[in-house]
Design an enzyme around this catalytic site. Structure first.
Site, PDB file in Angstrom:
ATOM      1  N   LYS A  38       9.438   4.786  -3.497  1.00 35.59           N
ATOM      2  CA  LYS A  38       9.801   3.779  -4.463  1.00 35.59           C
ATOM      3  C   LYS A  38       8.593   3.093  -5.079  1.00 35.59           C
ATOM      4  O   LYS A  38       8.660   2.511  -6.150  1.00 35.59           O
ATOM      5  CB  LYS A  38      10.642   2.684  -3.776  1.00 35.59           C
ATOM      6  CG  LYS A  38      11.897   3.158  -3.127  1.00 35.59           C
ATOM      7  CD  LYS A  38      12.594   1.917  -2.456  1.00 35.59           C
ATOM      8  CE  LYS A  38      13.434   2.316  -1.308  1.00 35.59           C
ATOM      9  NZ  LYS A  38      13.877   1.151  -0.511  1.00 35.59           N
ATOM     10  N   GLU A  93       1.532   7.885  -8.551  1.00 36.70           N
ATOM     11  CA  GLU A  93       1.600   7.275  -7.221  1.00 36.70           C
ATOM     12  C   GLU A  93       1.052   5.850  -7.288  1.00 36.70           C
ATOM     13  O   GLU A  93       0.153   5.560  -8.090  1.00 36.70           O
ATOM     14  CB  GLU A  93       0.782   8.163  -6.270  1.00 36.70           C
ATOM     15  CG  GLU A  93       0.676   7.723  -4.851  1.00 36.70           C
ATOM     16  CD  GLU A  93       1.999   7.637  -4.094  1.00 36.70           C
ATOM     17  OE1 GLU A  93       2.909   6.938  -4.588  1.00 36.70           O
ATOM     18  OE2 GLU A  93       2.112   8.222  -3.007  1.00 36.70           O
ATOM     19  N   GLU A  97      -3.850   7.058   0.142  1.00 43.84           N
ATOM     20  CA  GLU A  97      -4.551   6.698   1.358  1.00 43.84           C
ATOM     21  C   GLU A  97      -5.017   7.980   2.038  1.00 43.84           C
ATOM     22  O   GLU A  97      -6.080   8.486   1.708  1.00 43.84           O
ATOM     23  CB  GLU A  97      -3.597   5.880   2.231  1.00 43.84           C
ATOM     24  CG  GLU A  97      -4.345   4.893   3.087  1.00 43.84           C
ATOM     25  CD  GLU A  97      -3.405   4.060   3.927  1.00 43.84           C
ATOM     26  OE1 GLU A  97      -3.455   2.840   3.801  1.00 43.84           O
ATOM     27  OE2 GLU A  97      -2.637   4.633   4.708  1.00 43.84           O
ATOM     28  N   LYS A 125      -7.603   4.112  -1.785  1.00 42.37           N
ATOM     29  CA  LYS A 125      -8.362   3.673  -0.605  1.00 42.37           C
ATOM     30  C   LYS A 125      -9.113   4.903  -0.104  1.00 42.37           C
ATOM     31  O   LYS A 125      -8.656   5.580   0.827  1.00 42.37           O
ATOM     32  CB  LYS A 125      -7.407   3.224   0.506  1.00 42.37           C
ATOM     33  CG  LYS A 125      -6.731   1.886   0.316  1.00 42.37           C
ATOM     34  CD  LYS A 125      -5.956   1.575   1.614  1.00 42.37           C
ATOM     35  CE  LYS A 125      -4.847   0.597   1.384  1.00 42.37           C
ATOM     36  NZ  LYS A 125      -3.959   0.449   2.557  1.00 42.37           N
TER      37      LYS A 125
HETATM   38  P1  IMP Z   1      -0.823   8.698   2.047  1.00 44.24           P
HETATM   39  O1  IMP Z   1       0.085   9.877   2.204  1.00 44.24           O
HETATM   40  O2  IMP Z   1      -1.442   8.298   3.341  1.00 44.24           O
HETATM   41  O3  IMP Z   1      -1.861   8.888   0.969  1.00 44.24           O
HETATM   42  O4  IMP Z   1       0.117   7.482   1.741  1.00 44.24           O
HETATM   43  C1  IMP Z   1       0.273   6.912   0.529  1.00 44.24           C
HETATM   44  C2  IMP Z   1       1.541   6.093   0.586  1.00 44.24           C
HETATM   45  O5  IMP Z   1       1.453   5.116   1.603  1.00 44.24           O
HETATM   46  C3  IMP Z   1       1.718   5.313  -0.709  1.00 44.24           C
HETATM   47  O6  IMP Z   1       2.608   5.961  -1.550  1.00 44.24           O
HETATM   48  C4  IMP Z   1       2.329   4.015  -0.243  1.00 44.24           C
HETATM   49  O7  IMP Z   1       3.722   4.115  -0.265  1.00 44.24           O
HETATM   50  C5  IMP Z   1       1.897   3.862   1.164  1.00 44.24           C
HETATM   51  N1  IMP Z   1       0.778   2.886   1.291  1.00 44.24           N
HETATM   52  C6  IMP Z   1      -0.508   3.160   1.583  1.00 44.24           C
HETATM   53  N2  IMP Z   1      -1.267   2.055   1.611  1.00 44.24           N
HETATM   54  C7  IMP Z   1      -0.426   1.034   1.318  1.00 44.24           C
HETATM   55  C8  IMP Z   1      -0.625  -0.382   1.147  1.00 44.24           C
HETATM   56  O8  IMP Z   1      -1.714  -0.953   1.292  1.00 44.24           O
HETATM   57  N3  IMP Z   1       0.495  -1.094   0.827  1.00 44.24           N
HETATM   58  C9  IMP Z   1       1.725  -0.529   0.648  1.00 44.24           C
HETATM   59  N4  IMP Z   1       1.938   0.775   0.788  1.00 44.24           N
HETATM   60  C10 IMP Z   1       0.880   1.567   1.120  1.00 44.24           C
HETATM   61 MG    MG Z   2       4.554   5.568  -1.739  1.00 40.24          MG
END
Ligand code: IMP
Ligand code: MG
Length: 172
Positions: A38, A93, A97, A125
């Site tokens: 979302k 997106e 992260e 990040k």
């Molecule tokens: P990844 O698969 O680890 O890159 O995760 C990314 C997803 O994690 C994003 O789409 C967000 O939904 C969630 N996410 C990562 N960091 C944050 C944050 O600081 N606040 C809120 N959601 C986050």
């Molecule tokens: Mg997300």
């Protein structure tokens, strides 16, 4: 909560990204924008209005978060009602992260016949990356703190904040 990125800085970043995407894809026949639900819905709503060419929009849902930690397991549901074959896709997106969510979705779309899959993220990040992915369009790099607002949530709260804020202990 402490504001990390103001509404105005967000707007500047969104305008810059929309302009760049409009230029880069001006000769592309089909451009399909896929916001990842979302979190990306607010960003995507603003971004598509900065893109001055025809776009098609479809949504996917993906979530790997429990509280403020990535669970490392990505649940992906694809509800795409359109054919992705031979289309150029931009995955939109809120924040990148580990990169696992985007790697996963990119692979699904490419194996479904997409011509090309690009990534546009409002926030990054980079120090948290676990898999190597190319993020083609990045709005703002942020330090390693958990942020909320402008679509981003903490357990489904705070998506409606206009600024992006650092989640503090009292707000959990
Ligand atoms: P990844 O698969 O680890 O890159 O995760 C990314 C997803 O994690 C994003 O789409 C967000 O939904 C969630 N996410 C990562 N960091 C944050 C944050 O600081 N606040 C809120 N959601 C986050
Ligand atoms: Mg997300």
């Amino acid at each position: 909560m402490k504001v990390l990125v103001t509404e105005e800085k967000i707007r500047e970043a969104v305008e810059r990204l929309g302009k760049k995407i409009s230029e880069d894809f001006k000769d592309e026949e089909h451009l399909l924008i896929i916001p990842i639900l979302k979190g990306a819905f607010v960003f995507a709503a603003d971004l598509i209005r900065e893109i001055n060419r025809d776009v098609e929009v479809e949504f996917v849902r993906s979530s790997s978060y429990v509280n403020t930690e990535s669970s490392g397991k990505v649940k992906t549901s694809i509800y795409i009602s359109t054919d992705v074959k031979n289309k150029t896709i931009i995955l939109v997106e809120d924040i990148v992260e580990t990169g696992i969510t985007l790697e996963n979705l990119t692979n699904i779309l490419l194996s479904s016949g997409a011509k090309d899959v690009r990534i546009c993220a409002l926030l990054d990040k980079p120090m948290k990356r676990k898999v190597e992915i190319d993020v083609d369009y990045i709005g703002i790099e942020i330090p390693d703190s958990f942020v909320v607002g402008y679509g981003l949530d903490y357990n489904n709260k705070y998506r409606n904040l206009k600024d992006i804020c650092i989640l503090d202990e009292e707000s959990k």
